[in-house]
Design a protein around this motif. Structure first.
Motif, PDB file in Angstrom:
ATOM      1  N   LYS A 283      -0.381  11.265   5.830  1.00  0.00           N
ATOM      2  CA  LYS A 283      -0.956  10.756   4.583  1.00  0.00           C
ATOM      3  C   LYS A 283      -0.444  11.588   3.422  1.00  0.00           C
ATOM      4  O   LYS A 283      -0.395  12.821   3.513  1.00  0.00           O
TER       5      LYS A 283
ATOM      6  N   THR B  77     -12.507  -3.795   5.878  1.00  0.00           N
ATOM      7  CA  THR B  77     -12.685  -4.376   7.212  1.00  0.00           C
ATOM      8  C   THR B  77     -14.005  -5.130   7.195  1.00  0.00           C
ATOM      9  O   THR B  77     -15.068  -4.530   7.079  1.00  0.00           O
TER      10      THR B  77
ATOM     11  N   LYS C  41      -8.144   9.869   1.780  1.00  0.00           N
ATOM     12  CA  LYS C  41      -9.263  10.814   1.897  1.00  0.00           C
ATOM     13  C   LYS C  41     -10.003  10.795   0.556  1.00  0.00           C
ATOM     14  O   LYS C  41      -9.445  10.447  -0.484  1.00  0.00           O
TER      15      LYS C  41
ATOM     16  N   HIS D 227      -3.811   3.410   0.685  1.00  0.00           N
ATOM     17  CA  HIS D 227      -3.909   3.041   2.102  1.00  0.00           C
ATOM     18  C   HIS D 227      -4.833   4.016   2.844  1.00  0.00           C
ATOM     19  O   HIS D 227      -4.392   5.030   3.349  1.00  0.00           O
ATOM     20  N   THR D 228      -6.130   3.713   2.857  1.00  0.00           N
ATOM     21  CA  THR D 228      -7.141   4.531   3.542  1.00  0.00           C
ATOM     22  C   THR D 228      -7.047   6.014   3.142  1.00  0.00           C
ATOM     23  O   THR D 228      -6.741   6.878   3.968  1.00  0.00           O
TER      24      THR D 228
ATOM     25  N   LYS E   4       0.850  -1.200   0.000  1.00  0.00           N
ATOM     26  CA  LYS E   4       0.000   0.000   0.000  1.00  0.00           C
ATOM     27  C   LYS E   4       0.873   1.234   0.000  1.00  0.00           C
ATOM     28  O   LYS E   4       2.002   1.190   0.484  1.00  0.00           O
TER      29      LYS E   4
ATOM     30  N   TRP F  27     -11.968  -0.608  13.996  1.00  0.00           N
ATOM     31  CA  TRP F  27     -10.676  -1.314  14.020  1.00  0.00           C
ATOM     32  C   TRP F  27      -9.999  -1.137  15.365  1.00  0.00           C
ATOM     33  O   TRP F  27     -10.004  -0.053  15.923  1.00  0.00           O
TER      34      TRP F  27
ATOM     35  N   SER G 180      -7.666   0.161  -0.089  1.00  0.00           N
ATOM     36  CA  SER G 180      -7.874  -0.412   1.238  1.00  0.00           C
ATOM     37  C   SER G 180      -8.578   0.647   2.067  1.00  0.00           C
ATOM     38  O   SER G 180      -8.055   1.760   2.225  1.00  0.00           O
ATOM     39  N   ASN G 181      -9.791   0.328   2.547  1.00  0.00           N
ATOM     40  CA  ASN G 181     -10.531   1.325   3.326  1.00  0.00           C
ATOM     41  C   ASN G 181     -11.536   0.636   4.243  1.00  0.00           C
ATOM     42  O   ASN G 181     -11.515  -0.586   4.391  1.00  0.00           O
ATOM     43  N   ASP G 182     -12.413   1.411   4.838  1.00  0.00           N
ATOM     44  CA  ASP G 182     -13.393   0.855   5.777  1.00  0.00           C
ATOM     45  C   ASP G 182     -14.809   1.187   5.351  1.00  0.00           C
ATOM     46  O   ASP G 182     -15.690   1.290   6.192  1.00  0.00           O
ATOM     47  N   ASP G 183     -15.036   1.383   4.074  1.00  0.00           N
ATOM     48  CA  ASP G 183     -16.330   1.919   3.685  1.00  0.00           C
ATOM     49  C   ASP G 183     -16.732   1.419   2.292  1.00  0.00           C
ATOM     50  O   ASP G 183     -16.133   1.802   1.281  1.00  0.00           O
TER      51      ASP G 183
END
Ligand code: NAP
Length: 313
Positions: free
Chosen positions: A92, A174, A124, A121-122, A79, A313, A152-155
């Motif tokens: 970031k 996730t 914005k 990597h996550t 990432k 997380w 790679s994210n959470d959404d």
């Protein structure tokens, strides 16, 4: 080990991979995890997930040393954009101007001339509209420096926008029994329709779903327990007892049950439990080929506390 296609990327991955997030941080040195990584490889694991920022580059270096001379036998996902300059100090930077330099540095640390899966990597939201960034990523694919790229994210909603706007083909999300907000719409709905490679990060909810956490382990100053807070930690332990009777079965540990639940979703390409010891690696790898029965799946779906649950997380 069993293998699955990484969506329509043309890449095949072991259904159980290894999350190399902790390597080079705290006492999890490359030397400590080397036997577990070697064991995973011997057992047929081909998918290893890392990032430029993990352990300030040490995680990538560890994989580079380990797979030097046998690079073609593994699939490496890394990432960019999450930079850790000193332990615990992250920043970031997803600027197109930095991409080439970051990619070349990852290639050097990984001792390779290509990365199979290169992930944001996550990021914005703004990074998803940066045409210059995606032109550079497309160019890196043409040059053979990366085989494909992803997010790679959470959404799940953001993942959908990423897939709409770019040629990205993989999503690392996730997704576990305690993080289900994207299950219906994304994991069961969009992922198979779009034929993406779906990588499940944090598959054991940070270790909770192993069923081995208690008041005493991990200790209160453990990074995860401190991040969750004591009140939430105790609620999480209560939830673990709700799922334990279904996940644990004769010949199946709770961690194996939790991984089998994920692998029972056809759109999942691979799950990547974080490496910490040979014993835990061995427990997790034994979940290869395990699936939950329809009755087990129904029993878990019927637990009211799990409806739309999304523990962070
Ligand atoms: N933003 C991102 O892109 C992002 C964020 C998070 C994670 N990730 C990726 O996902 C990977 C996994 O995430 P994670 O490590 O946070 O979560 P996880 O896989 O859910 O939990 C891993 C932890 O659970 C414990 N464990 C693992 N197997 C076990 C077993 N069989 N029995 C008992 N305990 C066991 C270990 O902790 P102890 O040994 O300490 O108990 C291990 O460190 C990372 O390595 C990384 O590759 C990506």
């Amino acid at each position: 080990m069993q293998y699955r296609p990484l969506g329509n990327t043309g890449i095949t991955v072991s259904e159980i991979g290894v999350g190399c997030g902790g390597i080079g941080e705290g006492c999890l040195t490359a030397d400590v995890v080397q036997p577990a990584l070697e064991y995973a490889f011997e057992q047929g694991v081909t998918f290893f997930d890392t990032a430029e920022g993990y352990g300030c580059g040490e995680s990538e270096r560890a994989l580079g040393r380990l797979f030097s001379g046998r690079r073609d036998q593994v699939v490496i996902a890394s990432k960019f954009g999450g930079v850790q300059l000193s332990p615990g100090s992250w920043s970031k930077d997803f600027s197109a101007a930095r991409l080439e330099e970051a990619l070349d540095a990852s290639l050097r640390r990984l001792e390779t001339d290509y990365i199979d899966v290169y992930q944001l990597h996550t990021p914005k939201e703004a990074a998803l509209s940066d045409c210059a960034l995606f032109e550079k990523l497309d160019r890196a694919v043409e040059q053979g420096k990366i085989r494909c790229y992803g997010l790679s994210n959470d959404d799940g909603a953001q993942a959908g926008r990423f897939l709409d706007r770019t040629r990205g083909r993989t999503i690392q999300l996730t997704f576990n029994l305690f993080s289900q907000k994207d299950r219906q719409e994304f994991v069961i709905g969009q992922a198979p329709k779009r034929r993406i490679g779906l990588i499940c990060k944090v598959p054991l909810s940070g270790g909770l779903l192993s069923g081995r956490f208690s008041d005493r382990y991990p200790p209160p100053d453990d990074e995860r327990r401190a991040r969750w807070g004591e009140e939430s930690y105790s609620e999480r332990l209560t939830l673990v007892e709700r799922v334990r009777p279904v996940l644990e079965a004769p010949g199946r540990s709770m961690a194996q049950g939790a991984l089998a639940w994920l692998l029972s979703h056809e759109s999942v390409s691979t799950v990547i439990p974080g490496v910490s010891s040979l014993e835990k690696m061995s427990d997790n790898l034994a979940a290869a080929g395990m699936r939950l029965t329809p009755d087990d799946m129904t029993a878990l779906d019927a637990i009211p506390e799990l409806a739309d649950i999304h523990l962070g997380w």
